[in-house]
Motif scaffolding. Structure first.
Motif, PDB file in Angstrom:
ATOM      1  N   GLU A   2       0.860  -1.180   0.000  1.00 56.23           N
ATOM      2  CA  GLU A   2       0.000   0.000   0.000  1.00 56.23           C
ATOM      3  C   GLU A   2       0.899   1.234   0.000  1.00 56.23           C
ATOM      4  OE1 GLU A   2      -2.282   0.769   3.545  1.00 56.23           O
ATOM      5  OE2 GLU A   2      -3.631   2.149   2.512  1.00 56.23           O
ATOM      6  N   GLY A   4       1.002   5.031   0.515  1.00 52.85           N
ATOM      7  CA  GLY A   4       0.184   6.049   1.167  1.00 52.85           C
ATOM      8  C   GLY A   4      -0.665   5.396   2.230  1.00 52.85           C
ATOM      9  N   VAL A   5      -0.247   5.527   3.470  1.00 52.47           N
ATOM     10  CA  VAL A   5      -0.849   4.774   4.572  1.00 52.47           C
ATOM     11  C   VAL A   5      -1.687   5.680   5.477  1.00 52.47           C
ATOM     12  CG1 VAL A   5      -0.295   3.360   6.609  1.00 52.47           C
ATOM     13  CG2 VAL A   5       1.055   3.139   4.504  1.00 52.47           C
ATOM     14  N   HIS A   6      -1.228   6.912   5.653  1.00 56.75           N
ATOM     15  CA  HIS A   6      -1.910   7.899   6.502  1.00 56.75           C
ATOM     16  C   HIS A   6      -2.026   7.327   7.931  1.00 56.75           C
ATOM     17  CE1 HIS A   6      -4.286  11.313   7.487  1.00 56.75           C
ATOM     18  NE2 HIS A   6      -5.474  10.743   7.379  1.00 56.75           N
ATOM     19  N   PHE A  10      -7.028   1.978   5.914  1.00 56.16           N
ATOM     20  CA  PHE A  10      -7.209   1.048   4.791  1.00 56.16           C
ATOM     21  C   PHE A  10      -6.276  -0.160   4.952  1.00 56.16           C
ATOM     22  CE2 PHE A  10      -6.934  -0.141   0.175  1.00 56.16           C
ATOM     23  CZ  PHE A  10      -8.260  -0.536   0.060  1.00 56.16           C
ATOM     24  N   ASP A  27       5.000   5.085   3.395  1.00 60.19           N
ATOM     25  CA  ASP A  27       4.577   6.489   3.575  1.00 60.19           C
ATOM     26  C   ASP A  27       5.765   7.246   4.154  1.00 60.19           C
ATOM     27  OD1 ASP A  27       3.172   8.910   4.528  1.00 60.19           O
ATOM     28  OD2 ASP A  27       1.354   7.732   4.228  1.00 60.19           O
ATOM     29  N   PRO A  28       6.014   8.464   3.657  1.00 61.40           N
ATOM     30  CA  PRO A  28       7.128   9.235   4.259  1.00 61.40           C
ATOM     31  C   PRO A  28       6.700   9.943   5.551  1.00 61.40           C
ATOM     32  CG  PRO A  28       6.193  10.431   2.395  1.00 61.40           C
ATOM     33  CD  PRO A  28       5.480   9.105   2.452  1.00 61.40           C
ATOM     34  N   CYS A  41      -4.046  15.707   3.166  1.00 61.23           N
ATOM     35  CA  CYS A  41      -4.098  15.283   4.581  1.00 61.23           C
ATOM     36  C   CYS A  41      -2.712  15.337   5.225  1.00 61.23           C
ATOM     37  CB  CYS A  41      -4.700  13.877   4.701  1.00 61.23           C
ATOM     38  SG  CYS A  41      -3.717  12.601   3.892  1.00 61.23           S
ATOM     39  N   TYR A  42      -1.713  15.696   4.452  1.00 64.43           N
ATOM     40  CA  TYR A  42      -0.371  15.887   5.018  1.00 64.43           C
ATOM     41  C   TYR A  42       0.100  17.318   4.773  1.00 64.43           C
ATOM     42  CZ  TYR A  42       0.566  14.427   0.165  1.00 64.43           C
ATOM     43  OH  TYR A  42       0.542  14.291  -1.214  1.00 64.43           O
ATOM     44  N   TYR A  79       9.634   7.598   0.577  1.00 66.14           N
ATOM     45  CA  TYR A  79       8.858   7.899  -0.631  1.00 66.14           C
ATOM     46  C   TYR A  79       8.691   6.630  -1.462  1.00 66.14           C
ATOM     47  CZ  TYR A  79       9.633  12.727   0.651  1.00 66.14           C
ATOM     48  OH  TYR A  79       9.657  13.912   1.341  1.00 66.14           O
ATOM     49  N   SER A  80       7.542   6.503  -2.092  1.00 66.09           N
ATOM     50  CA  SER A  80       7.238   5.286  -2.849  1.00 66.09           C
ATOM     51  C   SER A  80       8.315   4.967  -3.882  1.00 66.09           C
ATOM     52  CB  SER A  80       5.873   5.424  -3.531  1.00 66.09           C
ATOM     53  OG  SER A  80       5.798   6.645  -4.241  1.00 66.09           O
ATOM     54  N   ASP A  98      -1.981   5.124  -3.377  1.00 71.04           N
ATOM     55  CA  ASP A  98      -2.797   6.155  -2.718  1.00 71.04           C
ATOM     56  C   ASP A  98      -1.879   7.127  -1.974  1.00 71.04           C
ATOM     57  OD1 ASP A  98      -5.113   7.452  -1.918  1.00 71.04           O
ATOM     58  OD2 ASP A  98      -5.535   6.093  -0.258  1.00 71.04           O
ATOM     59  N   GLY A  99      -0.761   7.484  -2.644  1.00 70.08           N
ATOM     60  CA  GLY A  99       0.235   8.357  -2.001  1.00 70.08           C
ATOM     61  C   GLY A  99       0.086   9.794  -2.469  1.00 70.08           C
ATOM     62  N   ASN A 100       1.125  10.350  -3.037  1.00 66.35           N
ATOM     63  CA  ASN A 100       1.062  11.708  -3.591  1.00 66.35           C
ATOM     64  C   ASN A 100       0.217  11.663  -4.863  1.00 66.35           C
ATOM     65  OD1 ASN A 100       1.584  14.166  -4.959  1.00 66.35           O
ATOM     66  ND2 ASN A 100       3.509  14.380  -3.862  1.00 66.35           N
TER      67      ASN A 100
HETATM   68  C1  LIG Z   1      -4.847   9.776   1.033  1.00 64.78           C
HETATM   69  S1  LIG Z   1      -3.613   9.398   2.214  1.00 64.78           S
HETATM   70  C2  LIG Z   1      -3.596   7.640   2.240  1.00 64.78           C
HETATM   71  C3  LIG Z   1      -4.832   7.047   2.841  1.00 64.78           C
HETATM   72  C4  LIG Z   1      -4.807   5.552   3.082  1.00 64.78           C
HETATM   73  N1  LIG Z   1      -4.427   4.818   1.887  1.00 64.78           N
HETATM   74  C5  LIG Z   1      -6.192   5.106   3.524  1.00 64.78           C
HETATM   75  O1  LIG Z   1      -7.047   4.882   2.638  1.00 64.78           O
HETATM   76  O2  LIG Z   1      -6.424   4.988   4.732  1.00 64.78           O
HETATM   77  C6  LIG Z   1      -2.149   9.814   1.341  1.00 64.78           C
HETATM   78  C7  LIG Z   1      -0.865   9.472   2.064  1.00 64.78           C
HETATM   79  O3  LIG Z   1       0.178   9.475   1.085  1.00 64.78           O
HETATM   80  C8  LIG Z   1       1.365   9.835   1.730  1.00 64.78           C
HETATM   81  N2  LIG Z   1       2.353  10.230   0.708  1.00 64.78           N
HETATM   82  C9  LIG Z   1       2.596  11.456   0.198  1.00 64.78           C
HETATM   83  N3  LIG Z   1       3.587  11.410  -0.691  1.00 64.78           N
HETATM   84  C10 LIG Z   1       3.968  10.099  -0.780  1.00 64.78           C
HETATM   85  C11 LIG Z   1       4.948   9.412  -1.532  1.00 64.78           C
HETATM   86  N4  LIG Z   1       5.748  10.048  -2.415  1.00 64.78           N
HETATM   87  N5  LIG Z   1       5.079   8.066  -1.338  1.00 64.78           N
HETATM   88  C12 LIG Z   1       4.280   7.414  -0.470  1.00 64.78           C
HETATM   89  N6  LIG Z   1       3.323   8.025   0.262  1.00 64.78           N
HETATM   90  C13 LIG Z   1       3.173   9.355   0.113  1.00 64.78           C
HETATM   91  C14 LIG Z   1       0.945  10.939   2.677  1.00 64.78           C
HETATM   92  O4  LIG Z   1       1.876  11.107   3.736  1.00 64.78           O
HETATM   93  C15 LIG Z   1      -0.429  10.438   3.145  1.00 64.78           C
HETATM   94  O5  LIG Z   1      -0.329   9.760   4.379  1.00 64.78           O
END
Ligand SMILES: C[S@@+](CC[C@H](N)C(=O)[O-])C[C@H]1O[C@@H](n2cnc3c(N)ncnc32)[C@H](O)[C@@H]1O
Length: 167
Positions: A2, A4-6, A10, A27-28, A41-42, A79-80, A98-100
């Motif tokens: 996954e 983007g974990v927030h 999920f 997730d960073p 959300c970040y 970062y992913s 579901d990241g950036n």
């Molecule tokens: C919409 S939220 C994710 C929600 C989560 N998937 C859920 O449904 O519960 C987006 C997340 O992406 C992360 N994010 C931002 N840039 C990223 C990157 N380059 N690689 C991975 N994650 C990233 C943010 O820190 C944030 O926590």
């Protein structure tokens, strides 16, 4: 995986429903102060900025403590693009993106994911919609990717996309 974990909501559903052998959570947890991320959300809504993001990361580690201990969950703070690069090609059964959400990042996540999922593996993700603070970047990137790469469309519904690698 996954991307983007927030806060892990999920991830928790994936664990309960899919019961994967391993779930790599990436997730960073990096606070972004610039205008373009104001509604993310970040972005600027995060209480205490980077301190708030650090707390979020620690809360996820606590939430999945047991699964981390057994090795079912692996949390990668980064970062992913950097994290994915460390895995061999054709490694994952599926990746959920579901990241950036900005166009360039989704393009990059899709391209790297294509290499990293197994043949017939799935490249999936959220927010396949017009608009949003990311200005439709997810939909644009996914639409281009579907035209250019050897994937078939399994599902496009409720903002979710599921593509299967065919090549
Ligand atoms: C919409 S939220 C994710 C929600 C989560 N998937 C859920 O449904 O519960 C987006 C997340 O992406 C992360 N994010 C931002 N840039 C990223 C990157 N380059 N690689 C991975 N994650 C990233 C943010 O820190 C944030 O926590």
């Amino acid at each position: 995986m996954e991307i983007g974990v927030h806060t892990g909501d999920f991830s928790s559903q994936i664990l309960r429903i899919v019961q994967p052998k391993a779930l790599h959570c990436v997730d960073p947890w990096k606070y972004e102060d610039s205008e373009i991320y104001a509604a993310a959300c970040y972005g600027r809504s995060v209480k205490d900025g980077q301190i708030g993001m650090d707390a979020r990361y620690l809360a996820v580690c606590t939430r999945f403590h047991d699964a981390i201990r057994t090795g079912q969950v692996v949390v990668h703070r980064g970062y992913s693009s950097d994290v994915l690069a460390k895995f061999p090609d054709n490694f994952f059964d599926w990746i959920y993106i579901d990241g950036n959400h900005l166009y360039a990042y989704i393009r990059s996540d899709l391209e790297i994911s294509f290499k990293k999922v197994k043949p017939h593996g799935y490249i999936t993700g959220d927010d396949y919609t017009d608009g949003g603070w990311w200005q439709g970047g997810v939909k644009k990137a996914v639409d281009e990717f579907m035209q250019e790469q050897a994937v078939s469309v399994v599902l496009l519904r409720n903002g979710q996309f599921v593509l299967q690698k065919t090549g």
